[in-house]
Design a protein around this motif. Structure first.
Motif, PDB file in Angstrom:
ATOM      1  N   ALA A 243      11.677  51.323  -9.702  1.00 15.03           N
ATOM      2  CA  ALA A 243      12.955  50.862  -9.167  1.00 15.03           C
ATOM      3  C   ALA A 243      13.821  52.023  -8.687  1.00 15.03           C
ATOM      4  N   LEU A 244      13.827  53.110  -9.435  1.00 21.70           N
ATOM      5  CA  LEU A 244      14.626  54.271  -9.044  1.00 21.70           C
ATOM      6  C   LEU A 244      14.095  54.917  -7.769  1.00 21.70           C
ATOM      7  N   GLU A 245      12.789  54.938  -7.598  1.00 24.61           N
ATOM      8  CA  GLU A 245      12.216  55.483  -6.366  1.00 24.61           C
ATOM      9  C   GLU A 245      12.629  54.627  -5.170  1.00 24.61           C
ATOM     10  N   LYS A 246      12.610  53.306  -5.356  1.00 23.50           N
ATOM     11  CA  LYS A 246      13.074  52.425  -4.277  1.00 23.50           C
ATOM     12  C   LYS A 246      14.535  52.704  -3.962  1.00 23.50           C
ATOM     13  N   ARG A 247      15.359  52.849  -5.005  1.00 23.41           N
ATOM     14  CA  ARG A 247      16.779  53.112  -4.792  1.00 23.41           C
ATOM     15  C   ARG A 247      16.998  54.430  -4.069  1.00 23.41           C
ATOM     16  N   ARG A 248      16.222  55.443  -4.411  1.00 21.13           N
ATOM     17  CA  ARG A 248      16.339  56.749  -3.750  1.00 21.13           C
ATOM     18  C   ARG A 248      16.079  56.623  -2.260  1.00 21.13           C
ATOM     19  N   LEU A 249      15.032  55.887  -1.891  1.00 26.63           N
ATOM     20  CA  LEU A 249      14.684  55.718  -0.483  1.00 26.63           C
ATOM     21  C   LEU A 249      15.769  54.947   0.272  1.00 26.63           C
ATOM     22  N   VAL A 250      16.329  53.906  -0.383  1.00 23.12           N
ATOM     23  CA  VAL A 250      17.388  53.123   0.247  1.00 23.12           C
ATOM     24  C   VAL A 250      18.616  53.975   0.513  1.00 23.12           C
ATOM     25  N   LEU A 251      19.051  54.749  -0.491  1.00 21.84           N
ATOM     26  CA  LEU A 251      20.249  55.566  -0.332  1.00 21.84           C
ATOM     27  C   LEU A 251      20.039  56.690   0.679  1.00 21.84           C
ATOM     28  N   GLU A 252      18.838  57.263   0.705  1.00 27.87           N
ATOM     29  CA  GLU A 252      18.539  58.303   1.697  1.00 27.87           C
ATOM     30  C   GLU A 252      18.573  57.724   3.094  1.00 27.87           C
ATOM     31  N   ASN A 253      18.039  56.522   3.257  1.00 34.85           N
ATOM     32  CA  ASN A 253      18.061  55.859   4.559  1.00 34.85           C
ATOM     33  C   ASN A 253      19.494  55.567   4.994  1.00 34.85           C
ATOM     34  N   ARG A 254      20.311  55.113   4.037  1.00 37.63           N
ATOM     35  CA  ARG A 254      21.725  54.865   4.355  1.00 37.63           C
ATOM     36  C   ARG A 254      22.419  56.143   4.777  1.00 37.63           C
ATOM     37  N   ARG A 255      22.144  57.222   4.050  1.00 37.82           N
ATOM     38  CA  ARG A 255      22.786  58.500   4.372  1.00 37.82           C
ATOM     39  C   ARG A 255      22.426  58.957   5.774  1.00 37.82           C
ATOM     40  N   LEU A 256      21.158  58.804   6.138  1.00 33.22           N
ATOM     41  CA  LEU A 256      20.715  59.210   7.471  1.00 33.22           C
ATOM     42  C   LEU A 256      21.376  58.361   8.553  1.00 33.22           C
ATOM     43  N   HIS A 257      21.502  57.066   8.289  1.00 36.10           N
ATOM     44  CA  HIS A 257      22.156  56.184   9.258  1.00 36.10           C
ATOM     45  C   HIS A 257      23.632  56.529   9.399  1.00 36.10           C
ATOM     46  N   GLU A 258      24.280  56.806   8.276  1.00 36.76           N
ATOM     47  CA  GLU A 258      25.693  57.186   8.316  1.00 36.76           C
ATOM     48  C   GLU A 258      25.885  58.489   9.074  1.00 36.76           C
ATOM     49  N   GLN A 259      24.987  59.455   8.830  1.00 34.95           N
ATOM     50  CA  GLN A 259      25.068  60.721   9.544  1.00 34.95           C
ATOM     51  C   GLN A 259      24.893  60.512  11.040  1.00 34.95           C
ATOM     52  N   ALA A 260      23.940  59.638  11.413  1.00 31.40           N
ATOM     53  CA  ALA A 260      23.710  59.356  12.828  1.00 31.40           C
ATOM     54  C   ALA A 260      24.933  58.687  13.452  1.00 31.40           C
TER      55      ALA A 260
END
Length: 444
Positions: free
Chosen positions: A117-134
């Motif tokens: 579950a934590l690995e899934k959460r890490r990927l979700v938050l990283e994806n959000r961060r990249l989208h926010e940066q973009a």
């Protein structure tokens, strides 16, 4: 690495046992006996997993799951169930739960589920961060217009500094866009939903400066009718932009320094301190340390303000940005007037590129508005400020190279075909103009 777990269970023995297991394994554990308390204290983008019992008084585990799904559908929720609750837990997984553990469960089973579950959460938050940066990068590109190396570097610096809790000093000539950059630092940072307060230090009479900055209580001085909130207090939580900071009176510099150091201020006529949390972005044309050496500015305040510095290049140092900016301002003016912007001729473009623009972007915007009105000056380039023919050709060549690189998203073969240049010649020209193909690659 994410390692936060919230445990929600009304049984104290279960909470204690789970906390011991997780703490020994290096997890950061937070305990709640009620689902309502968990919801009330759950931070946005919580970097972890929720572990909740199904049957609890008040808000049940199923109801908590539903509320969490509304807040953040990607937040992993693991349900703890008794034997009779398994069909309910399976239904909950169809509704968004990440997993369920049937009581009694082993530490190994719990750790395995949490790890996934934590690995899934890490990927979700990283994806959000990249989208926010973009998104923030796109926002900056539409606000701080320009293709020059200097503008690209400025946008990168603004993006890096926006999220940091440090004061910033912006240096640039008159009309170079210092307030716009300050506004960008605010708008793409974590204080964006708080006030942005701008104050031009050169426009305030010295006798009124303290009241303007710090505010006053009723009767603090002759004419002080009623309480007034000063700019520092009004900007609490947000950003205070101090333009032409070198014009601030020395007495007020000492008081501003104290506010920066102590995060507190006192209104004129008051004895009580008020806590303030704000970021100060200051702008200046001269070097503040040189002003300090001349006795016109406090050196200690200069260092406090200049934790990070942004330098805005004058327009004459980034001539390749002139056509894009001129077109933008002319189109905006024409749209505002309900007219169609007239085209820019080759001769006019040459004049635009040759002019030194002592008023920088402000002067260019004014010229663009006149162009939209059909009121172009007879000539923008004079004998005293005209650039040499070779200089104009260099600027136009850089403009063409950038346009082709943007068109083909950094793909060199396409640029070679469009400009009809061999690879070696293109490489030499790109190197001479400081162009790097990676800056034009299409970002995912």
């Amino acid at each position: 690495m994410l390692n936060s777990v919230i445990v929600v269970d009304d049984e104290a023995s279960i909470r204690t046992a789970v906390e011991q297991w997780l703490s020994l394994s290096g997890f950061n554990v937070q305990l709640f006996a009620r689902g309502e308390d968990c919801l009330a204290q759950l931070p946005r983008d919580f970097p972890g997993v929720i572990l909740s019992d199904v049957r609890m008084p008040g808000l049940s585990g199923m109801q908590l799951l539903e509320r969490l799904q509304q807040e953040d559908p990607d937040l992993p929720v693991i349900l703890l169930t008794g034997h009779g609750d398994v069909p309910m837990a399976v239904e909950a997984m169809r509704n968004g739960a990440y997993d369920f553990l049937e009581k009694p469960f082993t530490p190994q089973h719990l750790m395995g589920s949490l790890g996934r579950a934590l690995e899934k959460r890490r990927l979700v938050l990283e994806n959000r961060r990249l989208h926010e940066q973009a998104d923030l990068k796109a926002q900056l590109e539409s606000t701080l217009l320009g293709m020059s190396q200097g503008l690209q570097q400025l946008r990168r610096q603004v993006l890096e500094l926006a999220g940091l809790p440090v004061n910033v000093l912006i240096r640039g000539e008159t009309g170079s866009g210092k307030e716009r950059v300050a506004r960008c630092l605010h708008d793409v940072g974590p204080r964006a939903d708080k006030p942005f307060v701008a104050l031009n230090c050169a426009a305030i009479p010295e006798a009124l400066f303290e009241a303007e900055l710090f505010g006053h209580e009723s009767g603090a001085f002759t004419g002080a009718q009623g309480k007034r909130i000063g700019k520092l207090e009004y900007a609490n939580g947000g950003t205070l932009f101090l333009d032409e900071i070198e014009s601030m009176p020395l007495a007020q510099q000492a008081k501003l320094l104290r506010v920066i150091q102590e995060h507190k201020l006192e209104r004129l006529g008051a004895n009580q301190s008020i806590g303030v949390d704000l970021r100060i972005v200051a702008a200046t044309k001269p070097d503040l340390l040189e002003e300090a050496r001349a006795g016109r500015f406090r050196e200690d305040l200069a260092y406090r303000l200049n934790v990070a510095e942004l330098r805005l290049a004058p327009l004459r140092e980034r001539r390749e940005d002139i056509p894009l900016l001129f077109e933008h301002f002319a189109r905006a003016s024409a749209e505002r007037l309900g007219r169609k912007a007239p085209l820019v001729s080759g001769a006019q473009l040459a004049q635009l590129l040759a002019h030194d623009w002592p008023g920088n972007v402000r002067e260019l915007a004014n010229a663009a508005e006149r162009h939209a009105l059909g009121l172009d000056s007879p000539t923008l380039a004079t004998e005293s400020d005209a650039q040499s023919l070779a200089g104009q050709m260099e600027a136009f060549e850089a403009l063409c190279l950038r346009a082709a690189l943007r068109q083909h998203k950094g793909e060199i073969k396409g640029v070679m075909e469009t400009l009809q240049l061999p690879r070696r010649t293109l490489n030499e020209k790109m190197q001479r103009h400081g162009l790097v193909r990676e800056d034009f690659l299409e970002r995912e």
